[in-house]
Scaffold this active site. Structure first.
Site, short mmCIF file in Angstrom:
data_model
loop_
_atom_site.label_atom_id
_atom_site.label_comp_id
_atom_site.label_asym_id
_atom_site.label_seq_id
_atom_site.Cartn_x
_atom_site.Cartn_y
_atom_site.Cartn_z
N HIS A 174 -2.03 -2.94 -5.21
CA HIS A 174 -0.76 -3.66 -5.25
C HIS A 174 -0.98 -5.16 -5.05
CE1 HIS A 174 1.82 0.03 -4.93
NE2 HIS A 174 0.63 0.50 -4.57
N ASP B 292 6.90 -6.17 -4.03
CA ASP B 292 6.47 -4.91 -4.59
C ASP B 292 7.68 -3.97 -4.63
OD1 ASP B 292 3.54 -3.37 -4.87
OD2 ASP B 292 5.22 -2.04 -4.45
#
Ligand code: UDP
Length: 469
Positions: free
Chosen positions: A21, A119
């Site tokens: 991520h 995210d």
């Protein structure tokens, strides 16, 4: 050091603290910086980025900054358990995020904030951003197809797919060995609602409706992504055209598909030190002769499966470069279970590699991967065919697409069996049609980056969109 000089708008970015991520978020940050935005990164102490690699960004600690906060101590660092941290941060983080954002919004000596990009799994950030009237875009680090499947988990659960996992298929997830699975024909059946998938692919996702904290994370992630002001994907239109059309029909927020690996490397956002000592050896290997092996930053195997991998590799008689992360084999610190004499002259083993650079090396002929989405896109970017050994989450979905839809790889769907590993490696290394398809996909991707191409236009429209806030 250049910071905000000449930059009139600022973007605050908040990555999830895991390698898969962090990499795309920093690639996106570099891209936006290159387009003139000032960048502020919020980050946790856990897996904190190497801030010295980014003197042009501003960094702020958030969430787990207090060493005496017992909630965050003793949480697992590897395997599925590592994600318990995400559940906790999503539950407890709103006040701190709001406080930090208020400070940023009122800062006099920084450019005004255009938007927050988090995210997608930081679902708690949507209501915080809403309260502050701050547009929130999400970065979704998996495929569009995975998002559609995750959005359908409640529906698939109601249809009973996950009940099967309680009875016959639990061993599928039990160490991901698949060897002890009862001979249940249903596992091999097509999923009627998503014919590209087999029932076992759905079970291997490993999360179902409300079963645990991860089930909640997924359903909240889907809900708050739909509520966001925009969705940025690490992908490109030609790869997932149908999925993009479906998502555009269902979600009002605009979508931007950008293949990040084509814009920036992940070298500076690597949380582990990348070993480069093998590169002179790699330079001497013939074209397309080496199998590159890596299973990402989180996955773990049992020792007996690791040994099976070693035998499959030895029997294939192919040369290889293998990333074995410390902690990859449960119960071992690094390479203790390896037999004497391995890897020998045929291979090299390293703890962590500059993966994008390796995949772009002409000696690499195939990538044996866990089918993490970044790894999959990086392989597509370099036209390297894949051998897929997925573990959980989006990985079995990616593997199915690689093998059955794009036809640029082989899916080792029965677990760790040395004969199947040997055959898959030999096949992918020798299959010219598959190599040609991989090259074809790379060419489509390269074309999308040229002015007027879909990825080029995506970057431009994202910049215009953020500038419009
Ligand atoms: N990676 C790397 N060196 C390695 C192995 C992996 O730099 O030796 C990078 C890889 O290029 C990718 C990321 O780590 O960008 C892994 O992300 P992915 O989504 O493939 O898997 P995850 O780690 O999230 O399971």
């Amino acid at each position: 050091m250049e910071t905000t000089v000449g930059r009139h708008r600022r973007v605050i970015m908040f990555p999830l603290p895991y390698q898969g991520h962090v990499n795309p978020m920093f690639q996106l940050a570099n891209l936006l910086y290159s387009k003139g935005f000032s960048i502020t990164i919020f980050h946790t102490n856990f897996n904190k980025p190497k801030t010295s690699n980014y003197p042009h960004f501003t960094f702020r600690f958030i969430l787990d900054n207090d060493p005496h906060d017992e909630r965050y101590a003793n949480l697992p660092l590897q395997g599925m358990g590592a994600f318990s941290r995400i559940i906790l941060f999503n539950k407890c983080g709103a006040d701190q995020l709001r406080h930090q954002l208020e400070l940023e919004l009122s800062a006099k000596d920084e450019p005004p904030v255009s938007c927050l990009i988090t995210d997608a799994s930081w679902h708690f950030a949507q209501s915080v951003a809403d309260c502050l009237n701050l547009p929130r875009l999400v970065l979704r680090t998996s495929s569009l197809f995975c998002f559609l499947i995750y959005a359908s988990i409640p529906f698939l659960d109601d249809l009973g797919y996950f009940n099967l996992s309680d009875n016959t298929a639990t061993p599928l997830l039990d160490g991901l060995g698949y060897n002890n699975v009862p001979d249940d024909k249903r596992l091999e059946e097509q999923v009627a609602e998503f014919p590209v998938l087999k029932v076992k692919d759905v079970i291997k996702i490993g999360f179902k409706k409300d079963n645990d904290g991860m089930g909640d994370i997924i359903s909240n992630m889907v809900k708050q992504t739909k509520a966001s002001s925009g969705i940025i994907w690490n992908s490109f239109k030609e790869l997932e055209q149908l999925q993009l059309e479906t998502i555009r029909r269902d979600i009002p927020a605009p979508c931007f598909l950008i293949p990040f690996a084509k814009h920036f490397t992940t070298a500076s956002s690597s949380l582990l030190d990348q070993d480069r000592s093998f590169l002179p050896w790699l330079d001497q290997q013939p074209r397309n002769s080496i199998v590159y092996i890596s299973f990402g930053s989180v996955a773990q195997v049992e020792e007996k499966h690791f040994v099976e991998m070693v035998h499959g590799l030895v029997d294939s008689k192919q040369s290889f470069l293998w990333v074995v992360r410390p902690g990859f084999v449960s119960g071992s610190t690094w390479l203790e279970p390896l037999p004497d004499g391995f890897p020998g002259e045929r291979g090299r083993i390293v703890k962590w590699a500059p993966q994008q650079e390796v995949l772009g090396h002409e000696a690499i002929g195939a990538f044996w991967t866990h089918s993490g989405w970044n790894s999959t896109v990086e392989s597509v970017c370099e036209g390297v065919p894949m051998i897929c050994s997925p573990f959980w989450g989006d990985q079995p979905l990616d593997a199915r697409y690689v093998s059955d839809v794009w036809k640029v790889g082989v899916y080792l769907e029965n677990g760790w069996k040395r004969e199947e590993i040997t055959n898959a490696i030999r096949r992918v290394m020798a299959d010219e049609e598959m190599r040609e398809k991989s090259r074809g996909l790379k060419q489509k991707l390269d074309a999308s980056l040229i002015e007027g191409g879909s990825s080029y236009e995506s970057v431009e429209s994202l910049v215009d969109y953020i500038s419009s806030f």
